[in-house]
Design an enzyme around this catalytic site. Sequence first.
Site, PDB file in Angstrom:
ATOM      1  N   SER A   7       0.846  -1.191   0.000  1.00 34.24           N
ATOM      2  CA  SER A   7       0.000   0.000   0.000  1.00 34.24           C
ATOM      3  C   SER A   7       0.877   1.235   0.000  1.00 34.24           C
ATOM      4  O   SER A   7       1.890   1.288   0.704  1.00 34.24           O
ATOM      5  CB  SER A   7      -0.912   0.019   1.235  1.00 34.24           C
ATOM      6  OG  SER A   7      -1.634   1.236   1.299  1.00 34.24           O
ATOM      7  N   ASP A  77      -7.592  -4.425   1.405  1.00 31.72           N
ATOM      8  CA  ASP A  77      -8.595  -3.701   0.630  1.00 31.72           C
ATOM      9  C   ASP A  77      -9.801  -3.529   1.534  1.00 31.72           C
ATOM     10  O   ASP A  77     -10.223  -4.471   2.214  1.00 31.72           O
ATOM     11  CB  ASP A  77      -8.977  -4.432  -0.657  1.00 31.72           C
ATOM     12  CG  ASP A  77      -9.571  -3.462  -1.682  1.00 31.72           C
ATOM     13  OD1 ASP A  77      -8.959  -2.404  -1.913  1.00 31.72           O
ATOM     14  OD2 ASP A  77     -10.637  -3.753  -2.242  1.00 31.72           O
ATOM     15  N   HIS A 188     -12.835  -2.063  11.808  1.00 32.37           N
ATOM     16  CA  HIS A 188     -12.832  -3.183  10.867  1.00 32.37           C
ATOM     17  C   HIS A 188     -11.423  -3.711  10.643  1.00 32.37           C
ATOM     18  O   HIS A 188     -11.188  -4.916  10.611  1.00 32.37           O
ATOM     19  CB  HIS A 188     -13.451  -2.739   9.547  1.00 32.37           C
ATOM     20  CG  HIS A 188     -12.833  -1.506   8.959  1.00 32.37           C
ATOM     21  ND1 HIS A 188     -12.717  -0.313   9.648  1.00 32.37           N
ATOM     22  CD2 HIS A 188     -12.271  -1.265   7.734  1.00 32.37           C
ATOM     23  CE1 HIS A 188     -12.128   0.590   8.884  1.00 32.37           C
ATOM     24  NE2 HIS A 188     -11.848   0.035   7.722  1.00 32.37           N
ATOM     25  N   ARG A 189     -10.465  -2.800  10.521  1.00 33.39           N
ATOM     26  CA  ARG A 189      -9.081  -3.208  10.290  1.00 33.39           C
ATOM     27  C   ARG A 189      -8.497  -3.884  11.527  1.00 33.39           C
ATOM     28  O   ARG A 189      -7.762  -4.871  11.423  1.00 33.39           O
ATOM     29  CB  ARG A 189      -8.251  -1.999   9.861  1.00 33.39           C
ATOM     30  CG  ARG A 189      -6.871  -2.354   9.326  1.00 33.39           C
ATOM     31  CD  ARG A 189      -6.228  -1.193   8.582  1.00 33.39           C
ATOM     32  NE  ARG A 189      -6.905  -0.940   7.316  1.00 33.39           N
ATOM     33  CZ  ARG A 189      -7.640   0.140   7.066  1.00 33.39           C
ATOM     34  NH1 ARG A 189      -7.789   1.084   7.988  1.00 33.39           N
ATOM     35  NH2 ARG A 189      -8.226   0.295   5.895  1.00 33.39           N
TER      36      ARG A 189
END
Length: 203
Positions: A7, A77, A188-189
């Site tokens: 990334s 992602d 979420h991560r």
Amino acid sequence: MKLHLASGNLHKAEEFAVLAAASARDDAPAIEIVSARAMGGMPEVVEDTGTFVGNARKKAAALRVRLPAGSWVLADDSGVCVDALHGGPGVESAYYAGPEASGRANYEKLLRVLADVPDERRGAYFFCLLLVLDGAGAEYVFEGRCQGRLLREPRGSAGFGYDPIFVPDGFDRSYAELGEDVKNRISHRARAWAQLAEWGRRS
């Protein structure tokens, strides 16, 4: 375990470094995050697969060819999935307002699209998919999500992307208002990373 992060997003690199440090244990090997910037930058990748796992796979493959044989790669992602938009923008979240759009441009477009949507229909969740390519090329996938709702205007100055307009369930403040410590426990991560870290301890 050394994971080379596929990334070019500096915010993500910083967040993963914090998550890795927080998950470290004395009885298990540490996970080290190496940013793409430290390796000369992330190759340009067109995220056109239409799926989170497909995009993560493309990013991991693009970085892996630049690394020494046997290197491990981590790709991420993620996106915001809105109930009223049948899961959109979802996999297109990063470029919702255009291929070069900023996080602010993306969330401002989303707010415009949802302008007439009542509060009771502004449910949404953040989704994260992490893909690890090990030294032999085998894939391991981990997923996390955080349910919440979308505000009508941005609040807070921390975080990045859609953070200023997303309030997670159980809170009355946006991701951008909660601060790094809280976000890195509930996001979420963070949830996807917890699975990855547990897998790493067992491997």
